[in-house]
Structures are given as structure tokens and as C-alpha cells.
Design an enzyme around this catalytic site. Sequence first.
Site, PDB file in Angstrom:
ATOM      1  N   TYR A  72      -1.896  -0.891  10.531  1.00  6.11           N
ATOM      2  CA  TYR A  72      -1.978  -1.175   9.086  1.00  6.11           C
ATOM      3  C   TYR A  72      -0.655  -0.787   8.411  1.00  6.11           C
ATOM      4  CZ  TYR A  72      -3.826  -1.111   4.279  1.00  6.11           C
ATOM      5  OH  TYR A  72      -4.048  -1.337   2.936  1.00  6.11           O
TER       6      TYR A  72
ATOM      7  N   SER B 133       0.881  -1.179   0.000  1.00  5.03           N
ATOM      8  CA  SER B 133       0.000   0.000   0.000  1.00  5.03           C
ATOM      9  C   SER B 133       0.909   1.216   0.000  1.00  5.03           C
ATOM     10  CB  SER B 133      -0.855  -0.004   1.268  1.00  5.03           C
ATOM     11  OG  SER B 133      -1.484   1.244   1.459  1.00  5.03           O
TER      12      SER B 133
END
Length: 240
Positions: free
Chosen positions: A146, A133
Site C-alpha cells: 500500500y 495517503s
Amino acid sequence: MTKPLVAITGASSGIGEATAKAFSAAGHPLLLMARRLDRMEALGLPNTLCKQVDVRDRASIANAVSDAEQQYGPVDCLFNNAGVARLADIGEQDPEEWDETIDINIKGVMNALHPFIQGMKQRKTGTIVNMSSIAGRKVYPDHTVYCGSKYFVHAVSESLRGYLAPHDVRVIVISPGIIETEVLDHVTDPNTLKAYKDNKVRIGGGISADHVADMILFAYQMPQNVLIQEMVVTPTRQEY
Ligand code: NDP
């Protein structure tokens, strides 16, 4: 059947689903893995084995891979994509969400790699695409665990690339920004969700998962001695 088998985790929605469609349209047999079997079967893709797999369960991945390889031959490409985004205020977040993120985004990524590393190394060919990401390249205060999970994916990808490069196996890491998928459905912190959605509106929305799928297919279709090591893709207006 001339094209090799492609395995995708998290194929029941979003980027995994789009990538399944793209590789299927390019003529590949597929092994699709996720918990929502109905969603994968509903895609109705040809030469496709859909398996109900939770990436936290190493044995179920191994069984699915073994079944698919008996039918279609060795997996030549793994898209290691399954993940959750429990974005939240870290001071308020229930540590159970940390556990879930670590179990799926970190341990699950390793579990999905396990059946492939040795086989690809021995066959001296193969491609692994690990889903990171933009949050695996820079940190955001409400993405704490995350971000940690996606930095992990970057570190593992770099290390694995070095390990497999002498064996002509490619390791690619892809780092998207805001893509229109179901990924936000599991955010339980209303303030974090609102801030994310407000930012999305401000930049004119996320982009389609189809673009990410096209990039993965493009990188895979390059000759085996050409490695696109990293791909970062964001909406043009996403400045950070
Ligand atoms: P979706 O929520 O649409 O897709 C997530 C996929 O992961 C689903 O297929 C889901 O299937 C699967 N999954 C989740 N947990 C598990 C599990 N325990 N076992 C097996 N499969 C699981 O979101 P995206 O398509 O956006 O997410 C895909 C990946 O892309 C994730 O790793 C995410 O972090 C990453 N990403 C997404 C971005 C975005 O903006 N959308 C940006 C950057 C990265 P099921 O629930 O059926 O098991």
C-alpha cells in the site's frame, strides 16, 4: 448549467462519496465512477451521471468520460480517488493482494488520468486531484505494498505537475491519515486489522470524510493561478 463537470472515481463510498456531495452542493454536474452503481445512484444527486466502472478497465473509464462530456461538456476537475488498502504482514500476505493493490492503486490511477491529460493541456485549464495517503509520505511496516502504491501516486503527481504547469493545469495531491470510511473492510490479516483499530481507538478515532471533501472543494475553488500542491490531513492526535 454554468459550472463545469467534475469526475470522481471511487464515488460509491467514503471520501469519494463525500466529495461528490460537496461538489454537487456547490452546483457542479458530476460523473461518478465505481463498481457499486447502486450506491452512487442512491445518492440521488442532480445533474449526475453514475457509471459502473472498474478502474482496472481503461476502456470503461474512457467510455464513461465520453458519455458524460457529451452531456455536460469537458471535465474540469478529476478526483482520482479509487483505491484499496490491503494492509497486512508482508511475510504472510498472499501475493494476489499485492497484484490487486498494484492493479487498482497504481495502474488504476494511471488509467483514470489517461482520458484527461491531453484535453486539459489543450484547453489550458483543469484540475487533477490525486488521492495519496499519509502512507505515501512515510512508511509503516504493515502497509508495505500500500505504501509503495501511494509513493507512486506522489511521484506521478509531482512529475505530472511539472508537465502540466506550463499549460495552467493544476495537479494536487492529498494525503489523509485516518478517515472514517469503509477502507478497512477489505483487510484480511486479523493482526494488522486489530493493530490498526487499536491505534484508532488510542487516538480517539478517525475524522469524517466530509472534512477531506471540504478541503478538495476549497483547493478547487481557488483561482486557477493558485495551486495548493499538497494537502496532508490527519486527526490531531495522529502523531505518525
Ligand atoms: P472506501 O473503501 O470507502 O472507498 C473506496 C472507493 O474506491 C469505493 O468507492 C470503491 O468503490 C472504489 N474502488 C475500489 N476499487 C475500485 C475499482 N477497482 N474500480 C473502481 N472503484 C474502485 O475508502 P476511502 O474512501 O477511505 O478510500 C478512498 C481513497 O482514499 C483510497 O484511495 C484510499 O487509499 C485513500 N485513503 C483513505 C484513507 C482512510 O483512512 N480512509 C487514508 C488515506 C488515503 P467500489 O467498491 O464500488 O468499486
